[in-house]
Design a protein around this motif. Structure first.
Motif, short mmCIF file in Angstrom:
data_model
loop_
_atom_site.label_atom_id
_atom_site.label_comp_id
_atom_site.label_asym_id
_atom_site.label_seq_id
_atom_site.Cartn_x
_atom_site.Cartn_y
_atom_site.Cartn_z
N GLY A 113 0.84 -1.20 0.00
CA GLY A 113 0.00 0.00 0.00
C GLY A 113 0.87 1.24 0.00
O GLY A 113 1.98 1.22 0.54
N THR A 114 0.39 2.31 -0.59
CA THR A 114 1.16 3.55 -0.61
C THR A 114 1.36 4.08 0.80
O THR A 114 2.44 4.55 1.16
N SER A 115 0.33 4.02 1.60
CA SER A 115 0.40 4.41 3.01
C SER A 115 -0.27 3.33 3.86
O SER A 115 -1.09 2.56 3.36
N GLY A 116 0.10 3.29 5.12
CA GLY A 116 -0.56 2.38 6.04
C GLY A 116 0.13 1.05 6.28
O GLY A 116 -0.28 0.29 7.17
N LYS A 117 1.20 0.75 5.51
CA LYS A 117 1.85 -0.55 5.67
C LYS A 117 2.42 -0.73 7.07
O LYS A 117 2.17 -1.75 7.73
N THR A 118 3.20 0.26 7.51
CA THR A 118 3.87 0.14 8.80
C THR A 118 2.86 0.03 9.93
O THR A 118 2.99 -0.83 10.82
N SER A 119 1.87 0.91 9.91
CA SER A 119 0.87 0.86 10.98
C SER A 119 0.14 -0.46 10.99
O SER A 119 -0.10 -1.06 12.05
N THR A 202 -3.49 -1.69 1.50
CA THR A 202 -4.06 -0.68 2.38
C THR A 202 -4.51 0.60 1.69
O THR A 202 -5.31 1.36 2.25
N GLY A 203 -4.00 0.87 0.51
CA GLY A 203 -4.38 2.10 -0.18
C GLY A 203 -3.44 2.36 -1.33
O GLY A 203 -2.35 1.77 -1.42
N PHE A 204 -3.85 3.25 -2.23
CA PHE A 204 -3.03 3.49 -3.42
C PHE A 204 -3.05 4.96 -3.80
O PHE A 204 -4.11 5.59 -3.87
N GLY A 205 -1.87 5.52 -4.03
CA GLY A 205 -1.72 6.91 -4.47
C GLY A 205 -0.36 7.09 -5.09
O GLY A 205 0.39 6.12 -5.30
N ARG A 206 0.01 8.30 -5.39
CA ARG A 206 1.27 8.59 -6.07
C ARG A 206 2.46 8.38 -5.14
O ARG A 206 2.51 8.92 -4.04
N SER A 243 -8.74 3.56 -4.85
CA SER A 243 -8.93 3.57 -6.31
C SER A 243 -8.51 2.26 -6.96
O SER A 243 -9.03 1.91 -8.02
N ALA A 244 -7.60 1.53 -6.33
CA ALA A 244 -7.11 0.28 -6.92
C ALA A 244 -7.92 -0.94 -6.48
O ALA A 244 -7.57 -2.07 -6.81
N PHE A 245 -9.02 -0.72 -5.76
CA PHE A 245 -9.77 -1.85 -5.21
C PHE A 245 -10.25 -2.82 -6.30
O PHE A 245 -10.05 -4.03 -6.19
N SER A 246 -10.88 -2.31 -7.34
CA SER A 246 -11.46 -3.22 -8.35
C SER A 246 -10.37 -4.01 -9.05
O SER A 246 -10.56 -5.19 -9.38
N SER A 247 -9.19 -3.40 -9.28
CA SER A 247 -8.09 -4.12 -9.93
C SER A 247 -7.63 -5.29 -9.08
O SER A 247 -7.44 -6.41 -9.57
N ALA A 248 -7.45 -5.05 -7.78
CA ALA A 248 -7.02 -6.12 -6.88
C ALA A 248 -8.11 -7.16 -6.70
O ALA A 248 -7.85 -8.38 -6.71
N ARG A 249 -9.36 -6.71 -6.53
CA ARG A 249 -10.47 -7.65 -6.34
C ARG A 249 -10.63 -8.57 -7.55
O ARG A 249 -10.84 -9.79 -7.40
N ASP A 250 -10.53 -8.01 -8.75
CA ASP A 250 -10.71 -8.82 -9.96
C ASP A 250 -9.65 -9.90 -10.07
O ASP A 250 -9.95 -11.04 -10.46
N ILE A 251 -8.41 -9.57 -9.73
CA ILE A 251 -7.34 -10.57 -9.74
C ILE A 251 -7.67 -11.70 -8.76
O ILE A 251 -7.54 -12.89 -9.09
#
Length: 497
Positions: A113-119, A202-206, A243-251
């Motif tokens: 995830g872009t953020s939230g991994k450590t927590s 956990t989440g996706f961003g730049r 925003s990346a939820f559907s891509s991960a869910r479809d896989i």
């Protein structure tokens, strides 16, 4: 925790059916760094973006290497056993696992995830420990166990170091591990030989466009965790609001992987409702497919609810009842450097330190603290040198829009001109005050606080150094802020900015 020693193995045992014919030397270790080669080692000649490991084969052989891993077309002196593989990074991971007899904790979860991994990994480790499990987390802040911690310098360890750590944890009786899987680590196949039971996104961003070049390549690197590494009988934990939820869910759906999604959207299998913030915590209703549960957390910031849900789902993936997990949540503690409450100014203003060093993370932390701020919201931050320069303007825009008072300072300028980095941020944040000396910036911000204000010192979090050129100078946001607060008294405060 010390890394375990291993018994040297014949090359044929290490490489398996694809072992080169002829010589069968004993392998005493593996390294992809020719400077770390010792007699009896296998040298992994990995092609890289800046250097090709094949160029260092002569140096590795001179240092005592007895075998080489390389891509098929690599020229290797005659008589040297060679494992030829078109995907040497992935092969290195499996060789590293074999070197330590494939020893790993029984339950391992990876978090990207872009953020939230450590927590998320630290919170999962806390929950497991509170439930009586011998658990560990591994990532940006190092290794954390029930008995202590070891600082680390890499989010996802290189294969040999990673499998040495896994073997040590298994030998120490650790039954559950959550570790961070960075996009770079996934792209470089570092965790390919880890036996996963669950994985979270956990989440996706730049972020990391200096490595991946495009946002799509960055996403595909993270999706490898679900398309290639998580087995079909594993459990995927996905942020249903990202925003990346559907891509991960479809896989996951195509591979038959069970998905636990969490968030506020109707499609989430774990849904947050009736969310309420308190001074230093929050509560909400967790609606699942079978019941509604009341959840209380002693952690500030709405995003922390998402991190906790991801951690809860990883713990639940091992068939731990949800009711037992929820019962221990009020005992959770904050993660070092992640919305870390440092203390209060004599006027009552709160001071936090956070690792937010990318646009999405800065926006998230400022939005989270706004809900706890009756007065002015302050932020002190900068951007790192020799990293994605495009995020500097974005972070300036975010600070301009979401904070009431901004001080732009230095944050690991490395080999770049620190003043130029600050100017790039301030071009989109005209209300900011520029102050290159980070200690002075923190001092000024704290001394300027008034009743009802909140300050977040963003960017470095748990880090204990400031990188300038090739040097790392001691610098710890948390310790500096604590020291300044300790010296304050009502009569010597001023409102300077």
């Amino acid at each position: 925790m010390n890394d375990p020693a291993f018994t040297p193995l014949p090359l044929s045992d290490l490489a398996g059916p694809e072992s080169p014919r002829g010589q069968n030397p004993m392998i005493a270790g593996i390294s992809e760094d020719s400077r770390a080669i010792r007699p009896g080692y296998l040298f992994a000649a990995i092609p890289g973006k800046r250097q090709d490991g094949a160029a260092f084969i002569p140096a590795a052989l001179a240092a005592g290497a007895v075998a080489v891993l390389a891509v098929p077309e690599t020229l290797v002196p005659e008589g040297v056993p060679v494992i030829r593989d078109p995907h040497p990074r992935a092969r290195l991971s499996h060789l590293a696992s074999a070197l330590f007899a494939h020893a790993q904790p029984p339950f391992i979860a990876a978090v990207t995830g872009t953020s939230g991994k450590t927590s998320t990994v630290c919170l999962a480790q806390q929950i497991w420990n509170l439930l009586g499990q011998n658990a560990a987390s591994l990532g940006t802040i190092g290794l954390v166990t029930s008995t202590g911690s070891e600082y680390g310098s890499m989010t996802t360890l290189a294969p040999v170091a990673l499998h040495a750590k896994l073997a040590a944890l298994a030998a120490g009786g650790v039954s559950h591990l959550a570790f961070e899987a960075s996009s770079q680590g996934l792209d470089q196949h570092r965790p390919d030989a880890v036996r996963l039971r669950a994985a979270a996104f956990t989440g996706f961003g730049r972020d990391h466009l200096d490595d991946h070049l495009t946002i799509e390549a960055y996403l595909q690197a993270k999706l490898r965790l679900f398309s290639e590494l998580l087995p079909a009988d594993g459990i995927a934990v996905l942020n249903g609001d990202m925003s990346a939820f559907s891509s991960a869910r479809d896989i996951c759906q195509k591979r038959g992987i069970r998905v636990i999604s969490y968030g506020s959207q109707p499609h989430c299998s774990w849904r947050i409702t009736d969310h309420k913030l308190t001074n230093n915590g929050q509560s909400f209703q967790l609606v699942t497919q079978s019941a509604t549960h009341a959840v209380t957390l002693p952690l500030a910031g709405r995003f922390q609810a998402y991190n906790v849900l991801a951690a809860m789902a990883l713990v639940h993936a091992d068939e731990t009842p949800l009711e037992k997990i929820i019962a221990v949540l009020p005992r959770l503690q904050g993660v070092p450097g992640r919305l870390h409450y440092v203390g209060a100014h004599p006027c009552g203003a709160a001071v936090y330190v956070d690792y937010a060093h990318k646009p999405d993370a800065l926006e998230e932390i400022l939005n989270a603290l706004r809900a706890h701020t009756p007065g002015r919201l302050w932020v002190v931050f900068g951007c790192g040198g020799n990293r994605d320069s495009g995020k500097r303007a974005l972070m300036g825009q975010i600070a301009q829009r979401l904070a009431d008072a901004v001080i732009v300072t230095d944050d690991n300028p490395r080999h770049e001109d620190a003043a130029a980095i600050r100017r790039a941020i301030m071009a989109n944040c005209p209300k900011a005050v520029e102050m290159g000396d980070r200690a002075q910036a923190i001092h000024t911000a704290i001394h300027s606080l008034a009743q009802g204000d909140v300050l977040v010192i963003a960017g470095k979090g748990h880090e204990s150094g400031q990188i300038v050129g090739e040097q790392v100078f001691p610098f710890d946001d948390i310790e500096i802020a604590k020291s300044i607060l300790a010296q304050l008294s009502p009569e010597n405060t001023s409102h300077a900015v």
